[in-house]
Design a protein around this motif. Structure first.
Motif: not given
Length: 572
Positions: A31-33, A40-41, A486-487, A560-562
């Protein structure tokens, strides 16, 4: 109709049977991004860790909660990764780190890479008909620098005793850990090429095969090795029984590293170098790493309005690839061990030099080859990456690797780890700055990164993956700074990788190389890149790197992660 459309229409949560929505898109849009964002972050106020394995992240947080520093937690996580992700790292490899010291408000850099055998000369390779140093086996093995790197970091920035720092990895090595999906895949691929080498199968193929996804892997030999290092210190590895075991094993199997090579090893504290990109100071370690390639690329790109072009536009992608070609020609010509060559680092990362190099780019046509530059006229890579931040504001950007996944295949008896093959990165071309020589550090692909803004820490991050690393660094930074992502989105966004540049090993680019795109770029952009002369392939081949990051946002840590690997970011 997309599920997100129903949500926007106010219909709330629902379930639709597949029989009722035949032909309807069941996209799992967030719903975002942007649509490519996976999650999410992560946010927290006390501490944060981002590593390539969830258990390593949890170990790092446990150490932070027990009163450990960011460095303590990073060492604990690295030791854990040597157990759970031997496909990328281990104490048979090298380490580099950038540390933000909150007390002094300064960055410190550590080069913990090892050197070639003192008893092996260039002429031996030439006399025996070698055109390059082999990828596997005993000849590319250089002294592993990780353990000494741990103790250098710990002496300066650690709080907890090393016994407590290594205790989680020791316990897990005895008890065992389940193997996750991506690591299981790479484990099998690595073992196919390395099982012929003495000791490899005994450690990494229990029962005669590699562990499958979900199977529990135990490494009691590594548990014993970690326990001895924790109790007896770094000298047990470089001057004690372990050093003699490694040296005897290698020499019995055609290698040249001797006990004296281990005993003489020392890491080096170095000053990180930087360039300013649109108000952000981007920091890398100087050669023998390839970190300044990212700085050179950013300097070249800075002249264009990247933000106006758009993330997936052919104009941006074309300039990114051409900037990479230019930087990598200098990488192939100049990057090496500064103890053996006068590396013009300051000139290579200067704005004046970038202006000269930028002028070679044709915005409408891909170059088949570029010459390397002449900075004198101005007067002058599989891996793991992790980052940790603590409650006092200290941050660690740390990268550690065997090279080529599980390294050389050479696995000394009774120690539970394999040895790296970084020596493969030397060239055998006489006169080249990166030519093989005794007691010399090879050119290195692994690079940690850090960003400050107005003298304050802003971002600790890295992107794993050989020659992809500087390309990935630049793309993440452009995503953050130019495109306002974002991150997490900055790492999830589809990436581009250019293969085929000239290399410090002596290979030369003559045909423009290949531009490889992850799925997600529009067809129109691909067609336009081809029109400009690029050879383009769309392939999710696992070669686009592995990303971890922590950003400071006021009093909040953002992690944040891969999503392409088994990574995990978490805080408390």
């Amino acid at each position: 109709m997309r599920i997100s459309s129903f949500r926007r229409a106010g219909l709330g949560l629902f379930f639709l049977s597949a029989t009722l929505v035949s032909g309807m898109s069941m996209s799992a849009d967030r719903v975002t991004g942007p649509e490519f964002v996976t999650r999410s972050e992560v946010m927290a106020t006390h501490g944060m860790a981002a590593t390539s394995h969830p258990l390593a992240t949890q170990v790092a947080l446990d150490i932070l909660k027990a009163g450990g520093s960011a460095v303590d937690a990073a060492i604990a996580a690295n030791a854990m990764l040597g157990l759970v992700e031997p496909t990328g790292c281990g104490i048979g490899g090298d380490l580099f780190a950038i540390v933000w010291d909150a007390e002094s408000k300064q960055l410190r850099g550590l080069n913990a890479s090892g050197r070639s055998p003192r008893g092996l000369e260039l002429q031996w390779f030439l006399d025996n008909g070698y055109e390059s140093i082999p990828k596997l086996g005993p000849l590319p093995v250089s002294v592993p620098g990780t353990v000494d790197g741990w103790f250098e970091l710990h002496e300066r920035f650690g709080r907890l005793p090393m016994q407590k720092v290594l205790a989680p990895a020791i316990r897990y090595a005895w008890e065992g850990v389940p193997v996750p999906e991506v690591i299981a895949y790479y484990w099998e691929k690595n073992a196919e090429q390395r099982q012929q080498y003495p000791g490899f199968a005994e450690v990494f193929m229990p029962g005669g095969r590699v562990p499958a996804k979900g199977e529990v892997f135990r490494n009691p030999a590594l548990a014993n090795t970690y326990a001895r290092i924790a109790d007896e210190g770094r000298d047990v590895f470089y001057r004690g029984e372990m050093a003699r075991t490694m040296a005897d094993y290698l020499q019995a199997n055609g290698g040249f590293l001797a006990y004296e090579d281990f005993a003489a090893h020392r890491s080096e504290w170095v000053d990180p170098v930087s360039t300013n990109y649109r108000g952000y100071d981007v920091w890398q370690l100087p050669p023998n790493t390839q970190g300044i390639a990212a700085l050179q690329m950013l300097n070249i790109l800075e002249a264009w309005d990247i933000a106006a072009m758009g993330f997936d536009s052919p104009d941006y992608l074309h300039l990114l690839v051409e900037a990479k070609k230019l930087a990598f020609e200098d990488r192939a010509r100049f990057y090496a061990d500064p103890a053996f060559s006068d590396i013009p680092t300051g000139a290579l990362i200067s704005k004046d030099y970038a202006e000269r190099r930028r002028a070679l780019i044709d915005v409408e046509k891909a170059a088949e080859a570029f010459p390397h530059g002449d900075p004198a006229v101005l007067g002058q890579g599989d891996t793991i990456y992790l980052t940790v931040a603590d409650d006092d504001g200290n941050m660690v950007s740390l990268i550690q690797s065997n090279y080529r996944g599980m390294g050389s295949g050479m696995t000394p008896p009774g120690l539970g780890f394999g040895l790296q093959n970084r020596g493969e990165m030397f060239t055998l071309e006489p006169g080249h700055p990166n030519v093989y020589a005794p007691a010399k550090r090879p050119f290195h692909t692994i690079i940690p990164a850090f960003v400050t803004r107005d003298g304050k820490p802003w971002l600790s991050f890295g992107v794993m993956g050989g020659g992809m690393q500087p390309q990935g660094h630049v793309q993440v930074l452009v995503n953050l700074i130019d495109f306002g992502m974002n991150l997490q989105a900055a790492g999830d966004a589809p990436r581009v990788r250019h293969d085929g540049s000239s290399e410090p090993t002596g290979e030369r680019m003559t045909d423009g190389g290949v531009v490889r795109l992850e799925k997600g770029f529009p067809a129109a952009a691909i067609e336009e890149l081809q029109r400009r002369g690029h050879r383009v392939e769309v392939a999710n081949d696992g070669g686009y790197g592995g990303y971890q990051a922590i950003r400071r946002d006021g009093e909040v840590w953002v992690g944040a992660s891969e999503s392409r690997k088994d990574g995990h970011a978490a805080g408390y």
